[in-house]
Scaffold this motif. Structure first.
Motif, mmCIF file in Angstrom:
data_model
loop_
_atom_site.group_PDB
_atom_site.id
_atom_site.type_symbol
_atom_site.label_atom_id
_atom_site.label_comp_id
_atom_site.label_asym_id
_atom_site.label_seq_id
_atom_site.Cartn_x
_atom_site.Cartn_y
_atom_site.Cartn_z
ATOM 1 N N LEU A 297 19.292 1.073 -2.994
ATOM 2 C CA LEU A 297 19.725 2.415 -2.626
ATOM 3 C C LEU A 297 20.494 2.291 -1.323
ATOM 4 O O LEU A 297 19.946 1.834 -0.318
ATOM 5 N N VAL A 298 21.782 2.658 -1.338
ATOM 6 C CA VAL A 298 22.639 2.504 -0.154
ATOM 7 C C VAL A 298 23.258 3.847 0.201
ATOM 8 O O VAL A 298 23.304 4.780 -0.614
ATOM 9 N N LYS A 299 23.758 3.942 1.414
ATOM 10 C CA LYS A 299 24.435 5.156 1.846
ATOM 11 C C LYS A 299 25.668 5.406 0.982
ATOM 12 O O LYS A 299 26.357 4.477 0.582
ATOM 13 N N ARG A 300 25.939 6.683 0.743
ATOM 14 C CA ARG A 300 27.041 7.034 -0.142
ATOM 15 C C ARG A 300 28.381 6.513 0.356
ATOM 16 O O ARG A 300 29.261 6.145 -0.435
ATOM 17 N N ASN A 301 28.562 6.445 1.687
ATOM 18 C CA ASN A 301 29.864 6.051 2.231
ATOM 19 C C ASN A 301 30.073 4.546 2.310
ATOM 20 O O ASN A 301 31.098 4.092 2.823
ATOM 21 N N VAL A 302 29.142 3.748 1.819
ATOM 22 C CA VAL A 302 29.366 2.306 1.738
ATOM 23 C C VAL A 302 30.506 2.072 0.746
ATOM 24 O O VAL A 302 30.438 2.543 -0.395
ATOM 25 N N PRO A 303 31.561 1.370 1.137
ATOM 26 C CA PRO A 303 32.678 1.144 0.211
ATOM 27 C C PRO A 303 32.209 0.491 -1.086
ATOM 28 O O PRO A 303 31.380 -0.426 -1.079
ATOM 29 N N ALA A 304 32.740 0.975 -2.204
ATOM 30 C CA ALA A 304 32.290 0.505 -3.510
ATOM 31 C C ALA A 304 32.616 -0.966 -3.742
ATOM 32 O O ALA A 304 31.981 -1.609 -4.581
ATOM 33 N N ASP A 305 33.600 -1.495 -3.014
ATOM 34 C CA ASP A 305 33.977 -2.896 -3.195
ATOM 35 C C ASP A 305 33.464 -3.794 -2.075
ATOM 36 O O ASP A 305 33.835 -4.967 -2.004
ATOM 37 N N ALA A 306 32.603 -3.254 -1.219
ATOM 38 C CA ALA A 306 32.117 -4.027 -0.070
ATOM 39 C C ALA A 306 31.141 -5.105 -0.506
ATOM 40 O O ALA A 306 30.266 -4.867 -1.351
ATOM 41 N N GLU A 307 31.279 -6.298 0.068
ATOM 42 C CA GLU A 307 30.272 -7.339 -0.107
ATOM 43 C C GLU A 307 29.076 -6.996 0.774
ATOM 44 O O GLU A 307 29.236 -6.518 1.906
ATOM 45 N N LEU A 308 27.889 -7.261 0.268
ATOM 46 C CA LEU A 308 26.675 -6.873 0.965
ATOM 47 C C LEU A 308 25.800 -8.086 1.238
ATOM 48 O O LEU A 308 25.970 -9.152 0.638
ATOM 49 N N LEU A 309 24.848 -7.886 2.148
ATOM 50 C CA LEU A 309 23.780 -8.846 2.390
ATOM 51 C C LEU A 309 22.467 -8.156 2.080
ATOM 52 O O LEU A 309 22.195 -7.072 2.603
ATOM 53 N N ALA A 310 21.653 -8.768 1.249
ATOM 54 C CA ALA A 310 20.344 -8.222 0.917
ATOM 55 C C ALA A 310 19.278 -9.093 1.555
ATOM 56 O O ALA A 310 19.350 -10.324 1.496
ATOM 57 N N GLY A 311 18.279 -8.445 2.174
ATOM 58 C CA GLY A 311 17.280 -9.217 2.895
ATOM 59 C C GLY A 311 17.888 -9.852 4.130
ATOM 60 O O GLY A 311 18.755 -9.272 4.787
ATOM 61 N N GLU A 312 17.458 -11.068 4.455
ATOM 62 C CA GLU A 312 17.927 -11.711 5.675
ATOM 63 C C GLU A 312 19.353 -12.239 5.557
ATOM 64 O O GLU A 312 20.151 -12.102 6.478
ATOM 65 N N ARG A 313 19.704 -12.837 4.394
ATOM 66 C CA ARG A 313 21.006 -13.485 4.336
ATOM 67 C C ARG A 313 21.527 -13.669 2.917
ATOM 68 O O ARG A 313 22.501 -14.393 2.701
ATOM 69 N N THR A 314 20.935 -13.017 1.934
ATOM 70 C CA THR A 314 21.360 -13.222 0.553
ATOM 71 C C THR A 314 22.624 -12.421 0.264
ATOM 72 O O THR A 314 22.624 -11.185 0.331
#
Length: 324
Positions: A297-314
């Motif tokens: 679940l992320v904020k609505r304004n996070v760009p749809a094509d943005a690369e993300l990090l989950a947890g510490e560094r994944t």
């Protein structure tokens, strides 16, 4: 933990962890169990889930006033799902329903039936309905989509695109397992749920989640009905605004030994591991074909094509479930 499924005595069974305590997480081979379910083979023991029934002449019209779903004219044996919302539109319960012509049967999250029944009892007023906890008498068993296993005589089933949920008398659970194996654990079931982008109450939700954030408007909310608690919020957000958060599906970097779990933060990869969290992981699994996957679940304004990090560094690539 008070409940232990008799199927935990089956060979290879390893007990699940919260919220799936009391049933098997797996039976020794997680990926094989996933492949079996994907092929329509076997079953999943969900006997830890709560079972609630509503009987009486007014059961459908009464539930129609309380739930997000249109159920006043629900035909017998047609499966549906519905939510109970707070006055502010936040999700309090998720119910998976079917009516057999005389009784509405529903299953819900493990241990949630007491609070659900308390709410329903408080809303009975003059309606001709009776609410009962049938958890001690009936076990939920899931047959995957494509299963050729016949529904046992006298057993009610919820038929959905994702499979059949049986309301099986508990005394028949062990015999059913002997006749209709192989069993698959809840981890395999969860992996396929995450793959299908299907939210689960208590994992994809927190105290302020509204249905719009999870895509539940499409399956559990009827937008042309009113007269239920929280309906004003549902209508206002749908017609005038956008939800503050949105559900995303994550393809996780498979090189990490540990995969992120429920509650781990999600950040923009561009901000690095010290960046501000823009959301959190709700569910994760190791999938037999896709590798490590998750819902978040992320904020609505996070760009749809943005690369993300989950947890510490994944590293995580997002796939839209709910559009920004």
């Amino acid at each position: 933990m008070s409940y232990l499924s008799p199927l935990l005595s089956l060979p290879g069974a390893v007990a699940g962890e919260e919220p799936d305590e009391g049933v098997a997480a797996h039976y020794g081979d997680l990926f094989r169990e996933q492949r079996h379910l994907a092929d329509g083979v076997g079953f999943v023991d969900l006997s830890h889930r709560g079972v609630v029934t509503v009987t009486g002449a007014d059961r459908l019209s009464w539930l129609h006033l309380l739930l997000t779903q249109h159920v006043s004219d629900l035909p017998p044996h047609r499966a549906t799902e519905a939510l109970v919302l707070s006055a502010n539109g936040h999700i309090e319960h998720a119910l998976y329903l079917v009516d057999d012509g005389e009784t509405v049967w529903a299953h819900t999250e493990p241990g949630a039936q007491d609070a659900l029944i308390a709410y329903l009892e408080s809303m009975k007023f003059f309606y001709r309905v009776e609410v009962a906890d049938r958890t001690d008498a009936f076990a939920v068993v899931h047959l995957p989509a494509g299963s050729i296993t016949a529904t046992p005589d006298g057993v009610l089933a919820r038929e959905t695109p994702h499979g059949r949920d049986l309301f099986l008398p508990r005394e028949r659970l062990s015999a059913f397992a002997e006749e209709h194996g192989p069993p698959a654990g809840v981890l395999a079931h969860e992996a396929l749920r995450i793959e299908a982008h299907r939210p689960r109450h208590g994992l994809e939700t927190d105290h302020r989640t509204i249905p719009h954030e999870l895509g539940w408007l499409e399956t559990a909310v009827h937008l042309q009905k009113g007269c239920y608690r929280g309906q004003e919020t549902v209508a206002r957000v749908h017609n005038l605004g956008r939800p503050p958060r949105r559900l995303v599906f994550l393809h996780l970097d498979g090189s990490e030994v540990r995969i992120p779990v429920h509650g781990d933060p999600v950040r923009l990869a561009a901000d690095g591991a010290e960046g501000r969290a823009v959301g959190f992981v709700t569910s994760s699994a190791r999938h037999h074909e896709l590798g490590p996957i998750a819902l978040a679940l992320v904020k609505r304004n996070v760009p749809a094509d943005a690369e993300l990090l989950a947890g510490e560094r994944t590293a995580a690539a997002q796939e839209l479930v709910v559009r920004p």
